[in-house]
Design an enzyme around this catalytic site. Structure first.
Site, PDB file in Angstrom:
ATOM      1  N   ASP A  22       0.826  -1.216   0.000  1.00 44.02           N
ATOM      2  CA  ASP A  22       0.000   0.000   0.000  1.00 44.02           C
ATOM      3  C   ASP A  22       0.860   1.266   0.000  1.00 44.02           C
ATOM      4  O   ASP A  22       0.367   2.353  -0.291  1.00 44.02           O
ATOM      5  CB  ASP A  22      -1.036   0.015   1.147  1.00 44.02           C
ATOM      6  CG  ASP A  22      -0.477  -0.243   2.527  1.00 44.02           C
ATOM      7  OD1 ASP A  22       0.493  -1.008   2.652  1.00 44.02           O
ATOM      8  OD2 ASP A  22      -1.013   0.321   3.498  1.00 44.02           O
ATOM      9  N   HIS A  23       2.171   1.118   0.281  1.00 45.04           N
ATOM     10  CA  HIS A  23       3.056   2.280   0.325  1.00 45.04           C
ATOM     11  C   HIS A  23       4.007   2.360  -0.872  1.00 45.04           C
ATOM     12  O   HIS A  23       4.699   3.361  -1.035  1.00 45.04           O
ATOM     13  CB  HIS A  23       3.851   2.286   1.629  1.00 45.04           C
ATOM     14  CG  HIS A  23       2.953   2.383   2.819  1.00 45.04           C
ATOM     15  ND1 HIS A  23       2.776   3.539   3.536  1.00 45.04           N
ATOM     16  CD2 HIS A  23       2.134   1.454   3.383  1.00 45.04           C
ATOM     17  CE1 HIS A  23       1.888   3.331   4.506  1.00 45.04           C
ATOM     18  NE2 HIS A  23       1.481   2.069   4.425  1.00 45.04           N
ATOM     19  N   HIS A  77       7.056  -2.104  13.183  1.00 37.35           N
ATOM     20  CA  HIS A  77       5.964  -2.492  12.278  1.00 37.35           C
ATOM     21  C   HIS A  77       6.219  -3.942  11.831  1.00 37.35           C
ATOM     22  O   HIS A  77       6.457  -4.201  10.652  1.00 37.35           O
ATOM     23  CB  HIS A  77       5.929  -1.522  11.093  1.00 37.35           C
ATOM     24  CG  HIS A  77       4.752  -1.670  10.183  1.00 37.35           C
ATOM     25  ND1 HIS A  77       3.451  -1.741  10.644  1.00 37.35           N
ATOM     26  CD2 HIS A  77       4.666  -1.767   8.823  1.00 37.35           C
ATOM     27  CE1 HIS A  77       2.638  -1.863   9.604  1.00 37.35           C
ATOM     28  NE2 HIS A  77       3.351  -1.898   8.504  1.00 37.35           N
ATOM     29  N   ASP A  81       3.787   3.499   8.904  1.00 37.64           N
ATOM     30  CA  ASP A  81       2.993   2.497   9.630  1.00 37.64           C
ATOM     31  C   ASP A  81       3.778   2.085  10.863  1.00 37.64           C
ATOM     32  O   ASP A  81       4.930   1.685  10.762  1.00 37.64           O
ATOM     33  CB  ASP A  81       2.772   1.252   8.766  1.00 37.64           C
ATOM     34  CG  ASP A  81       1.735   1.488   7.682  1.00 37.64           C
ATOM     35  OD1 ASP A  81       1.336   2.644   7.484  1.00 37.64           O
ATOM     36  OD2 ASP A  81       1.340   0.491   7.035  1.00 37.64           O
TER      37      ASP A  81
HETATM   38 ZN   LIG Z   1       2.643  -1.388   6.542  1.00 42.89          ZN
HETATM   39 ZN   LIG Z   2       0.041   0.739   5.351  1.00 46.35          ZN
END
Ligand SMILES: [Zn+2]
Ligand SMILES: [Zn+2]
Length: 282
Positions: A68-69, A154, A177
């Protein structure tokens, strides 16, 4: 006039693509210089929507390698190039950013060669540099900003970072995150703006109740790797920031109203709380 600005490009948390919130990304602007943090899906479109020409991105910072990043990284390189990139764009991030960049060039080899030949453009490979780092500290400095990274928890990712941008008139911290982190509190000390990821515990419990097979794994993962909206106010207080901006929402749909996010964050923080939304300028 404020010289150091922040635009939230995508405020959803996680890899599911949504219409109501775009995937994680934000851009720090100092005058006309653009510093992009993370490349979620659709980041180029969000830059254009924010009025930031993709070719003006000078430096790019990736917090960690969850899709997602970073899934929009290749798209960002291509989007900057085809819209007129004419000087080197440097991507900063933890390994394997260099290998990923090479893989992007292999994946798009045909298009890149064809397009360079038909337009006379400088080859994209000659306009992209990669600066990998694997330790916290100052990772970038120019006349406009100093960028400092803190390593954040994370799991199972060991190389996850938060970034602090110290511009000429403001300091902006992006958590990436992370679970609650003393290193992030230290990084954000006295900052003007802290953008912090959040999840909403009752919604996670509800998700778990629906998907009983994955329930315990899902809850364990979210609690170990992310920060609850009930904790985030204390983090902002401990760091002594002026403004707390909530982002990377889990859930990222509209099931949790803005005032609920804000009220929970305010319980332990007396400063300004902003519930992030796409394209909001802070
Ligand atoms: Zn993440
Ligand atoms: Zn994320």
């Amino acid at each position: 006039m404020t010289r150091t600005r922040l635009i939230l490009l995508g405020t959803n948390g996680g890899p599911v693509v949504r219409l109501d919130r775009a995937s994680p990304a934000q851009v720090v602007l100092v005058d006309d210089a653009a510093y992009l943090v993370d490349c979620g899906e659709g980041v180029v479109r969000q830059l254009v929507a924010a009025g930031v020409a993709p070719a003006t991105v000078r430096e790019l910072f990736i917090t960690h390698h969850h899709a997602d990043h970073n899934i929009g990284y290749g798209g960002l390189l291509m989007g900057a190039w085809v819209s007129g990139l004419d000087r080197v764009l440097t991507a900063h991030g933890p390994p394997p950013l260099a290998r990923m960049t090479e893989a992007f060039f292999v994946m798009n080899d045909f298009d890149l060669r064809m397009r360079a030949a038909s337009t006379g453009r400088t080859a994209l490979a000659d306009l992209v540099a990669v600066e990998e780092f694997a330790d916290p500290g100052v990772v970038f400095e120019d006349a406009c900003v100093t960028v400092t990274a803190a390593r954040v928890p994370h799991p199972p990712i060991d190389q996850a970072y938060a970034f602090r941008f110290d511009g000429p008139d403001r300091s902006i911290v992006i958590s990436g995150d992370t679970a609650r982190s003393d290193d992030l509190v230290a990084l954000a000390e006295g900052a003007d703006v802290l953008v912090h990821e959040v999840f909403y515990p009752p919604a996670i419990e509800q998700m778990a109740a629906v998907d009983t097979q994955r329930a315990s794994t899902l809850i364990e993962h979210i609690v170990a790797c992310h920060t609850s909206v009930d904790e985030v106010g204390e983090i902002a207080s401990a760091a002594g920031v002026t403004t707390l901006v909530l982002s990377h929402f889990v859930p990222g749909d509209t099931s949790v109203p803005d005032d609920v996010w804000a009220e929970r964050a305010r319980r332990r923080f007396g400063g300004e709380v902003i519930v992030g939304r796409d394209l909001l300028e802070v």
